[in-house]
Scaffold this active site. Structure first.
Site, short mmCIF file in Angstrom:
data_model
loop_
_atom_site.label_atom_id
_atom_site.label_comp_id
_atom_site.label_asym_id
_atom_site.label_seq_id
_atom_site.Cartn_x
_atom_site.Cartn_y
_atom_site.Cartn_z
N LEU A 43 -8.03 8.46 2.03
CA LEU A 43 -7.57 9.83 2.26
C LEU A 43 -6.41 9.87 3.25
CD1 LEU A 43 -11.14 11.36 2.60
CD2 LEU A 43 -9.63 11.65 0.63
N ARG A 79 -4.05 7.84 3.84
CA ARG A 79 -2.73 7.36 3.43
C ARG A 79 -2.15 8.12 2.24
NH1 ARG A 79 -3.85 1.40 0.65
NH2 ARG A 79 -4.30 2.19 -1.41
N GLY A 98 0.83 -1.21 0.00
CA GLY A 98 0.00 0.00 0.00
C GLY A 98 0.86 1.25 0.00
N GLY A 140 -5.84 0.26 9.87
CA GLY A 140 -5.07 -0.52 10.82
C GLY A 140 -5.75 -1.86 11.07
N ASP A 190 0.86 1.83 8.76
CA ASP A 190 0.41 0.99 9.87
C ASP A 190 1.38 1.00 11.05
OD1 ASP A 190 -1.91 0.26 8.60
OD2 ASP A 190 -1.03 -1.51 7.68
#
Lengths: 413, 413
Positions: A301, A303, A18, A193, A148
């Site tokens: 949004l 990340r 990601g 998370g 994370d």
């Protein structure tokens, strides 16, 4: 650098997993430092991570305009393209590894930098192990990235602080917004998370400014719906308002995700795709309390909000890429760059190397002692840990009132 | 100012309706200018709009720290508190108006400024009509605010540009994020706007930077699900990616909201509470195309993201408050401050007055000729209209990496 450490050849930088607001800042740290090195002959960006290596899709970074490359510091998402590709154990199936070796030989690749999270460090580690086993000299480095914040060993992960800052900022703003009417309101804000609650805990930073969440639920402890409803009721009765921050990964004692009715698909690594938790909890509160409720999912949004990145995070992300190249040039290999931080007198961050073997596939969670006894907030220890990470003066390159992101030419080798 | 225009007395400023990122900038324009006037004896903030007047909850603005008041320029939401209170026609039921008059007489209120959208201008207009009918001299002014940008007469509304900038910025970031994998993705971004599509159209500004939405759906035209699916399919087949911006208020030809299964509650004015459209459309796309889809609802974030406000919007919002006070002092009444803009050679904004009677309860929509023929995007005329509004250099007061919002003491009179 001693003579024996000198290794001349090409470098590949790949991005995986990601994206984040600052993953490109790390990549830029690698690219800039590698382009400036006299020992690195070519700098290639792998298009879509290790898939780009397997498919022989390498972009020549020297063909890019240096000014555009510098904009990578403020460009969200993975500019080189990412992938979620689970590579085999080299001892069980070496097909991919043979192909990687073929490509490395074709371009005389002697430096490999892989920019990603847990799964990417695992890929990186396997490549390192394979190349060693076949005696191909190549210095392999992990450049960490994960909002994370769950990589083992390092104090924190590049990308986390920017997402944390965005979450805290948004919670402050939503908190103000939720209090304009005197009619009462419960607002439930869902943060990313899956297994680690770092991002959701970061909402607590807003509390330092007087606009924080009343309740925080993390996946480190079991979620009990009855306790949640009781907590919300208590706060609402007291304040006529209640702001809740909740992790997408909260689960019942039996392990089922609270949002699980929504887990229809899975990503390439077999993780469930979560979402819809805020709406679900909002429905429960509406049913149980009969008050006005709003569920807000911060979704992607959080990340990619580079316009709200942490200046400290950008600096540390860049430096971790730079450190990876410098350490590789100095002879190190099979490592991930990490941070060792000192908060006793201000904040100092030191760049250190961790064995890839040790960091791969281990998830670092929020310590239980940083979660309050009622499992509905975090302690001051978390604030002391997190607060320095979001500081710094951010100046985003702007054009016509909008951020100016890097536009790469992507010239394939 | 001629002698005959001099009116000495107190001023009330109230805020009403949904908040915005810059509604406090307008309020600050009123408060600062009023505090500086030699003719205004006291400046009161009505706590929760007209409800605060009815309940005799007036806050003495002179008791606030001027530095905190100045932070209102960058503090989102309605700092004085808002309300959604539908006031009667004074000719039909004058109960509330008698009470308002009583309070006005108690505090010798001769200036009334009401900061809000359509419904607030209606309230303001009714108060003006009533006070005139009973011969109580008071200068009544509307200070516009609405992210929806739907007030009649004015070129645009304070609050719109900041939400527009946030939407365009978020679309740019999400667009980058959605393209990191080469596995294909459809992203559906839901923007506010019940009856007017201005905010959703603003997503098109991101396109000027190369990171815009492929498709835009506004409530000004009927939504046809079959056309939507066909459009998404076409774009996805072409680009292996598709970004959609859609207004919460899109409706079928028979008037039903596309999101209507979710319209369980209504707000105080009888409007349906919308939401959940993005998730609904995402489900349709997943079903019809079988591809990876993500629905993102920008929710409250778009109306309170002061950290991403438009500097032009802040300036114009402040000036509209200031102009209201200056015009009232000069003898005007029963007006709303609006903007007349010239875009022929750069951008110039002039402050003009509109009759409250004319602006109340009329919704200004996106002109149909600014919507493309296929009803799935906006034209360059919209871009030319909107682009100047989000420009300017924003400097947000920060503390520890987070915005510093105003903390008012709220000293009641």
């Amino acid at each position: 650098m001693t003579n024996e450490n000198i290794l001349i050849g090409s470098a590949i930088i790949g991005q995986s997993g990601g994206p984040s607001s600052v993953i490109n800042a790390s990549a830029y740290g690698v690219i800039k430092t590698a382009l400036e090195s006299e020992y690195i002959t070519n700098v290639y960006g792998a298009n879509h991570g290790i898939k780009g290596v397997l498919d022989d899709r390498l972009m020549d970074m020297s063909k890019e305009d240096p000014a555009e490359l510098e904009l990578l510091l403020h460009t969200p998402s993975s500019a080189l393209g990412s992938c979620r590709y689970k590579i085999a154990e080299p001892e069980k199936d070496d097909t991919d590894f043979k192909r990687i070796l073929e490509i490395f030989k074709k371009y005389n690749v002697r430096y490999f930098f892989y920019n990603g999270g847990n799964d990417s460090m695992d890929t990186c580690n396997k490549i390192n192990r394979y190349l060693k086993s076949v005696g191909y000299e190549c210095r392999v480095f992990g450049v960490p990235k994960t909002i994370d914040n769950d990589l083992f060993g390092t104090d924190h992960c590049p990308g986390f602080a920017s997402a944390a800052k965005y979450i805290a900022t948004s919670v402050m703003e939503v908190s103000r917004d939720s209090q304009v009417y005197n009619t009462g309101m419960v607002t439930i804000i869902e943060c990313m998370g899956r297994h680690a609650g770092w991002l959701t805990a970061a909402a607590a930073l807003a509390g330092e400014k007087g606009d924080g969440p009343d309740l925080i639920y993390l996946p480190e402890v079991d979620f009990v719906m009855e306790d949640f409803v009781r907590d919300v009721k208590r706060v609402y009765n007291e304040k006529h308002n209640c702001i809740v921050a909740v992790s997408e990964g909260v689960h019942y004692a039996d392990g089922r995700f609270v949002s699980e009715a929504k887990t229809s698909g899975t990503d390439g690594f077999g993780h469930a795709q979560l979402g819809g938790l805020a709406a679900r909890l909002a429905a429960v509160v509406k049913e149980e309390l009969g008050v006005k409720v709003r569920g807000i999912e911060l979704s992607l949004l959080q990340r990619c909000a580079a316009h709200c990145a942490s200046a400290t995070d950008i600096e540390e992300s860049f430096n971790s890429g730079k450190t990876a190249v410098e350490s590789a040039l100095a002879g190190e290999s099979g490592k991930m760059v990490g941070f060792r931080c000192d908060r006793t007198d201000g904040y100092r961050c030191e760049y250190v190397l961790f064995d890839l073997e040790k960091v791969a596939n281990f998830e670092q969670k929020v310590p239980l002692e940083w979660i309050t006894e009622d499992h509905a907030h975090v302690t001051d220890d978390f604030i002391r840990y997190c607060a320095p990470l979001i500081r710094g003066d951010l100046v985003v390159p702007m054009e016509d009132g909008l951020p100016r992101f890097a536009k790469l030419k992507k010239v394939f080798a």
